[in-house]
Motif scaffolding. Structure first.
Motif, PDB file in Angstrom:
ATOM      1  N   LEU A  12       0.824  -1.201   0.000  1.00 44.82           N
ATOM      2  CA  LEU A  12       0.000   0.000   0.000  1.00 44.82           C
ATOM      3  C   LEU A  12       0.866   1.262   0.000  1.00 44.82           C
ATOM      4  CD1 LEU A  12      -2.885  -0.930   2.486  1.00 44.82           C
ATOM      5  CD2 LEU A  12      -3.028  -0.666   0.002  1.00 44.82           C
ATOM      6  N   ALA A  13       1.938   1.238   0.781  1.00 43.52           N
ATOM      7  CA  ALA A  13       2.841   2.394   0.810  1.00 43.52           C
ATOM      8  C   ALA A  13       3.461   2.622  -0.561  1.00 43.52           C
ATOM      9  CB  ALA A  13       3.919   2.183   1.872  1.00 43.52           C
ATOM     10  N   GLN A  14       3.851   1.521  -1.212  1.00 48.64           N
ATOM     11  CA  GLN A  14       4.424   1.636  -2.548  1.00 48.64           C
ATOM     12  C   GLN A  14       3.379   2.175  -3.535  1.00 48.64           C
ATOM     13  OE1 GLN A  14       5.966  -2.063  -4.043  1.00 48.64           O
ATOM     14  NE2 GLN A  14       6.629  -1.172  -5.987  1.00 48.64           N
ATOM     15  N   MET A  15       2.123   1.698  -3.397  1.00 49.67           N
ATOM     16  CA  MET A  15       1.069   2.163  -4.304  1.00 49.67           C
ATOM     17  C   MET A  15       0.826   3.657  -4.136  1.00 49.67           C
ATOM     18  SD  MET A  15      -2.995   1.222  -4.375  1.00 49.67           S
ATOM     19  CE  MET A  15      -3.217   2.249  -2.925  1.00 49.67           C
ATOM     20  N   PHE A  16       0.738   4.133  -2.894  1.00 51.69           N
ATOM     21  CA  PHE A  16       0.480   5.550  -2.674  1.00 51.69           C
ATOM     22  C   PHE A  16       1.663   6.407  -3.131  1.00 51.69           C
ATOM     23  CE2 PHE A  16      -2.862   4.124   0.343  1.00 51.69           C
ATOM     24  CZ  PHE A  16      -3.901   4.884  -0.169  1.00 51.69           C
ATOM     25  N   ARG A  17       2.868   5.860  -3.030  1.00 48.12           N
ATOM     26  CA  ARG A  17       4.027   6.601  -3.546  1.00 48.12           C
ATOM     27  C   ARG A  17       3.915   6.733  -5.063  1.00 48.12           C
ATOM     28  NH1 ARG A  17       7.436   3.881  -1.263  1.00 48.12           N
ATOM     29  NH2 ARG A  17       8.040   2.423  -2.925  1.00 48.12           N
ATOM     30  N   GLN A  18       3.515   5.671  -5.732  1.00 50.15           N
ATOM     31  CA  GLN A  18       3.332   5.727  -7.181  1.00 50.15           C
ATOM     32  C   GLN A  18       2.187   6.671  -7.570  1.00 50.15           C
ATOM     33  OE1 GLN A  18       2.696   1.614  -8.110  1.00 50.15           O
ATOM     34  NE2 GLN A  18       4.889   1.140  -8.242  1.00 50.15           N
ATOM     35  N   VAL A  19       1.130   6.682  -6.741  1.00 50.70           N
ATOM     36  CA  VAL A  19       0.009   7.589  -6.998  1.00 50.70           C
ATOM     37  C   VAL A  19       0.481   9.038  -6.908  1.00 50.70           C
ATOM     38  CG1 VAL A  19      -2.180   8.455  -6.082  1.00 50.70           C
ATOM     39  CG2 VAL A  19      -1.819   5.988  -6.335  1.00 50.70           C
ATOM     40  N   GLY A  20       1.278   9.336  -5.880  1.00 42.13           N
ATOM     41  CA  GLY A  20       1.804  10.696  -5.730  1.00 42.13           C
ATOM     42  C   GLY A  20       2.673  11.103  -6.898  1.00 42.13           C
ATOM     43  N   GLU A  21       3.530  10.184  -7.337  1.00 37.51           N
ATOM     44  CA  GLU A  21       4.399  10.492  -8.475  1.00 37.51           C
ATOM     45  C   GLU A  21       3.565  10.729  -9.748  1.00 37.51           C
ATOM     46  OE1 GLU A  21       6.967   7.164  -8.658  1.00 37.51           O
ATOM     47  OE2 GLU A  21       8.242   7.806  -6.976  1.00 37.51           O
ATOM     48  N   ALA A  22       2.504   9.933  -9.909  1.00 30.80           N
ATOM     49  CA  ALA A  22       1.653  10.102 -11.095  1.00 30.80           C
ATOM     50  C   ALA A  22       0.949  11.455 -11.083  1.00 30.80           C
ATOM     51  CB  ALA A  22       0.631   8.970 -11.171  1.00 30.80           C
ATOM     52  N   LEU A  23       0.489  11.883  -9.913  1.00 31.65           N
ATOM     53  CA  LEU A  23      -0.188  13.174  -9.817  1.00 31.65           C
ATOM     54  C   LEU A  23       0.754  14.334 -10.137  1.00 31.65           C
ATOM     55  CD1 LEU A  23      -2.393  12.686  -6.627  1.00 31.65           C
ATOM     56  CD2 LEU A  23      -3.200  12.980  -8.959  1.00 31.65           C
ATOM     57  N   VAL A  24       2.020  14.156  -9.784  1.00 30.68           N
ATOM     58  CA  VAL A  24       2.987  15.222 -10.028  1.00 30.68           C
ATOM     59  C   VAL A  24       3.421  15.265 -11.488  1.00 30.68           C
ATOM     60  CG1 VAL A  24       5.325  16.025  -9.497  1.00 30.68           C
ATOM     61  CG2 VAL A  24       3.823  15.243  -7.663  1.00 30.68           C
ATOM     62  N   SER A  25       3.555  14.097 -12.125  1.00 32.26           N
ATOM     63  CA  SER A  25       4.172  14.028 -13.448  1.00 32.26           C
ATOM     64  C   SER A  25       3.174  14.016 -14.603  1.00 32.26           C
ATOM     65  CB  SER A  25       5.047  12.770 -13.546  1.00 32.26           C
ATOM     66  OG  SER A  25       4.255  11.596 -13.350  1.00 32.26           O
ATOM     67  N   ASN A  26       1.906  13.718 -14.356  1.00 33.27           N
ATOM     68  CA  ASN A  26       0.931  13.567 -15.447  1.00 33.27           C
ATOM     69  C   ASN A  26      -0.188  14.589 -15.295  1.00 33.27           C
ATOM     70  OD1 ASN A  26      -0.797  12.678 -17.466  1.00 33.27           O
ATOM     71  ND2 ASN A  26      -0.424  10.514 -17.042  1.00 33.27           N
TER      72      ASN A  26
END
Length: 535
Positions: A12-26
């Motif tokens: 879950l921590a890894q998923m939320f980190r990926q979600v944060g990165e997606a919000l910043v980059s896309n």
């Protein structure tokens, strides 16, 4: 924490980190929502996911993302706020769950759920500033209810989805407003200049490029006063309002209007009205100064023409008034004794001056009525030959030193027009011809029929001094007078043109200096039915 629970927390921590990165980059909303939906389906072991967003009018919930279901089929199902499970969720905002959608009485699409095999479900609302903007459904094709922890995870992902929607809509608004501002800037007929807090040119629109003769490419980054030529040393400033935009920005005022002149590339001066506006940053410092320039050249020219026209009209009106006043004073003077012949001559001159004054006043009134479209025409059928003979007989005493001749065909020339206005046009043209004719010369009125379309053309020819070619394009302009025609207010031919055109005809002139002039106009021929006439 060890074992499966620790591993799940790590995932879950890894998923939320990926979600944060997606919000910043896309920045693409559909891609971001698709990524969030994929993460939710994988983490919550869902078979189907549907995200619906409220359309901008706020009337329907439209499918934005669909996974695990035929998108065409689910798009055909639309919900209004308050309608069905999705519509009620949008208004209520409280998450919903169920073990079997196919039998849930709250659902309005149970038939579709049975066809596609949907059973357990969970749904949360998407919010933007506490206002509902959409719903997110997850379905399983098995009767395995979603747990409280799974609902909490979906709610957390829904918050990220709401953030993505907000950012997308905000970006869309910024881009739209930017395009609107750029379009307004480019399309504005007024010159627009934007300078920074240091007085350097940031941008200027095409209207200002045309006004100054300088392009944005060469003006960008330059001190604005170098481009506009508004150095205080060469410009008179309005008290309390500096001409220089940078100095104005330091006055503490946010808006101002003043008139001055800017210099073009060629060194000429252009009168302008400038309006200043300030844009301040968060600290209250001047960040941008916007100056809008309105070219006053045309207005100044019209003001000069208007003053000249008023002066000319006043002078022309004063001349017959002075004659009337002079003769009347002489007749009333107890010290002046006149015999009957002299008295009648004085009275005849008073009458002629009064007639001239009346004609000028009539011309001014007619020009005003024509400009305001207040002339009502009453067209009917009449014969041109009969009217011409009547007008010439009446006008002959006013043209005692000229011969008036009618050269008309033997056949009838039926016209469909307003007879009173046609008579007015003929009288104006005859008056004009007499004014420029030599004593003993002939003025001829001719008429003939033309076809395709059927119309009657009338010519008024004189043997006068003629008109120089430079004056011909302007003869029918309001208040226009040639050097040889300084008498009158310059409205006779203008009135003729407006009346002829209002009756559906055309008017023109052919002339050479020393060869006389011919003024011609056409009118619709009567063809058995009333032709439309402009009013």
């Amino acid at each position: 924490m060890t074992g499966p629970a620790a591993e799940r927390q790590k995932l879950l921590a890894q998923m939320f980190r990926q979600v944060g990165e997606a919000l910043v980059s896309n920045l693409n909303l559909r891609d971001l929502l698709g990524f969030l939906v994929d993460q939710a389906m994988e983490s919550l072991e869902a078979d189907v996911a549907i995200v619906r967003l409220l359309d901008r009018p706020g009337e329907h919930l439209e499918v934005e993302v669909a996974r695990g279901a035929p998108e065409d089929m689910v798009r055909q199902v639309r919900f209004q706020p308050g309608e069905g499970l999705a519509g009620r969720l949008l208004l209520d905002g409280t998450p919903v769950r169920g073990a079997n959608l196919q039998q849930d009485p709250r659902a309005s699409q149970r038939t579709l759920a049975r066809r596609l095999g949907w059973k357990s479900f969970v749904a949360v609302a998407l919010h933007l500033h506490r206002q509902p903007i959409g719903v997110w459904f997850l379905f399983r094709k098995r009767r395995q209810p979603f747990t409280d922890d799974e609902l909490s995870l979906l709610s957390a992902l829904a918050d990220y989805a709401s953030l993505a929607v907000e950012r997308s809509w905000l970006l869309h608004t910024i881009v739209r407003e930017k395009h609107e501002s750029e379009t307004l800037l480019q399309a504005s007929a007024n010159g627009v200049l934007v300078v920074d807090g240091h007085g350097h040119v940031v941008t200027m629109n095409p209207a200002l490029e045309r006004l100054t003769g300088r392009s944005l490419r060469e003006a960008w980054g330059q001190p604005c006063c170098d481009i506009l030529g508004c150095e205080p040393a060469r410009q008179a400033e309005t008290p309390g309002i500096p001409v220089c935009p940078l100095k104005f920005g330091k006055t503490g005022k946010d808006r101002a209007f003043l008139e001055y002149e800017i210099l073009t590339r060629e060194g000429s001066s252009v009168p302008v009205e400038a309006s200043y506006g300030l844009i301040r940053d968060e600290q209250g410092e001047v960040d941008r100064i916007i100056v809008v320039f309105r070219d006053l050249s045309h207005q100044k020219k019209l003001d000069r023409q208007r003053a000249e026209i008023i002066g000319n009209v006043s002078h022309e009106l004063r001349t017959p008034l002075a004659l009337i006043k002079g003769y009347a004073t002489t007749l009333l003077s107890p010290t002046v004794s006149l015999n009957e012949r002299e008295a009648r001559r004085f009275l005849r001159n008073v009458s002629m001056a009064a007639d001239r004054l009346g004609r000028m006043i009539d011309d001014l009134l007619w020009a005003s009525r024509l400009d305001m479209d207040e002339v009502a025409l009453r067209p009917k059928s009449f014969d041109l030959e009969h009217m011409v003979q009547q007008v010439l007989a009446w006008f002959q005493p006013h043209a005692q030193e000229c011969h008036l001749v009618a050269d008309l065909p033997t056949e009838s020339l039926p016209i469909w027009a307003d007879p009173e206005r046609v008579e007015q046009v003929l009288v104006n043209l005859l008056t004009n011809a007499v004014k420029y004719s030599l004593p003993g010369s002939t003025i001829t009125v001719r008429g003939q029929s033309l076809a395709n379309p059927p119309r009657i053309v009338v010519h008024v020819s004189d043997e006068g001094t003629g008109i120089a070619a430079k004056h011909l394009p302007h003869l029918f302009d309001r208040f226009y007078r040639t050097e040889a025609g300084q008498e009158g207010v310059g409205l006779g031919l203008y009135i003729c043109k407006r009346l002829v055109e209002a009756m559906g005809g055309e008017i023109w002139v052919v002339s050479e200096v020393g060869e006389g002039s011919t003024f011609s106009f056409t009118l619709p021929a009567e063809s058995g039915s009333a032709a439309p006439v402009a009013s």
